[in-house]
Design a protein around this motif. Structure first.
Motif, mmCIF file in Angstrom:
data_model
loop_
_atom_site.group_PDB
_atom_site.id
_atom_site.type_symbol
_atom_site.label_atom_id
_atom_site.label_comp_id
_atom_site.label_asym_id
_atom_site.label_seq_id
_atom_site.Cartn_x
_atom_site.Cartn_y
_atom_site.Cartn_z
ATOM 1 N N TYR A 34 0.823 -1.211 0.000
ATOM 2 C CA TYR A 34 0.000 0.000 0.000
ATOM 3 C C TYR A 34 0.860 1.265 0.000
ATOM 4 O O TYR A 34 0.464 2.276 -0.576
ATOM 5 N N ASP A 35 2.018 1.197 0.616
ATOM 6 C CA ASP A 35 2.948 2.331 0.548
ATOM 7 C C ASP A 35 3.369 2.567 -0.900
ATOM 8 O O ASP A 35 3.469 3.714 -1.347
ATOM 9 N N PHE A 36 3.577 1.481 -1.640
ATOM 10 C CA PHE A 36 3.924 1.600 -3.056
ATOM 11 C C PHE A 36 2.751 2.163 -3.856
ATOM 12 O O PHE A 36 2.937 3.036 -4.706
ATOM 13 N N LEU A 37 1.526 1.694 -3.578
ATOM 14 C CA LEU A 37 0.358 2.227 -4.283
ATOM 15 C C LEU A 37 0.221 3.733 -4.066
ATOM 16 O O LEU A 37 -0.173 4.460 -4.982
ATOM 17 N N SER A 38 0.553 4.211 -2.874
ATOM 18 C CA SER A 38 0.458 5.640 -2.572
ATOM 19 C C SER A 38 1.627 6.439 -3.129
ATOM 20 O O SER A 38 1.554 7.666 -3.202
ATOM 21 N N ASN A 39 2.693 5.757 -3.505
ATOM 22 C CA ASN A 39 3.907 6.421 -4.023
ATOM 23 C C ASN A 39 4.393 5.696 -5.273
ATOM 24 O O ASN A 39 5.522 5.207 -5.326
ATOM 25 N N GLU A 88 -3.615 8.588 -2.703
ATOM 26 C CA GLU A 88 -3.402 8.056 -1.351
ATOM 27 C C GLU A 88 -4.174 6.759 -1.231
ATOM 28 O O GLU A 88 -5.379 6.708 -1.521
ATOM 29 N N TRP A 89 -3.485 5.715 -0.829
ATOM 30 C CA TRP A 89 -4.124 4.419 -0.641
ATOM 31 C C TRP A 89 -3.988 4.066 0.833
ATOM 32 O O TRP A 89 -2.976 3.549 1.267
ATOM 33 N N ALA A 90 -5.022 4.373 1.596
ATOM 34 C CA ALA A 90 -4.978 4.242 3.054
ATOM 35 C C ALA A 90 -5.588 2.923 3.512
ATOM 36 O O ALA A 90 -6.737 2.604 3.179
#
Length: 159
Positions: A34-39, A88-90
């Motif tokens: 999810y950190d990768f999806l947001s960045n 942002e993918w929270a």
């Protein structure tokens, strides 16, 4: 007899500690996804994803029989940082059961150009996603996912 009970109790506590540590590792590795999806434009986040996803990782988003490989997935996300710079993918909930981690997440963003053919004219989207990640030895081997992209397009078109 008392010493046998003590040994068994200590062993049970030790196994629970090991299981808890392994569980934290699975969740931490899934969070990297999810950190990768947001960045998506970050080489560091892409490299971190490549580390926690197996070489034969599969992304499964429907029943067409088509899957995406790890490399295809990383390539697909390239450019998303320019199309949706505030993506942002929270993670809102993460549940683990053995080697499976289920995630409920929320994706938000404002595309700066046509998105799936829809010119959002500065509108944003806010959608729900559900993912099921399968892991082996802390490495993600397969991810099933469902995102409400139809809802995103509806929001972007102003309907």
């Amino acid at each position: 007899m008392t010493s046998l009970r003590t040994i068994l109790a200590a062993g049970s506590i030790g196994l629970a500690t090991i299981a808890s540590a392994a569980s934290a590792g699975n969740k931490e590795n899934v969070q990297v996804f999810y950190d990768f999806l947001s960045n998506p434009g970050s080489e560091a986040h892409a490299a971190a994803f490549m580390e926690i996803a197996s070489e034969d990782w599969e992304s499964i988003g429907d029943y067409s029989g088509k899957t995406k490989s790890r490399d295809d997935f990383v390539g697909q996300l390239g450019g998303f940082d320019k199309l949706v710079p505030d993506l942002e993918w929270a993670v809102e909930d993460m549940i683990e059961d053995g080697n499976t981690v289920v995630v409920r997440s929320r994706a938000t963003g404002t595309p700066v150009a046509p998105f799936f053919g829809v010119d959002g004219q500065g509108r944003s989207f806010d959608i729900l996603a559900i993912d099921i990640h399968e892991l082996e030895d802390g490495v993600i081997t397969r991810s099933y996912h469902v995102e409400d992209w139809a809802g995103a397009l509806q929001q972007l078109s102003g309907r």
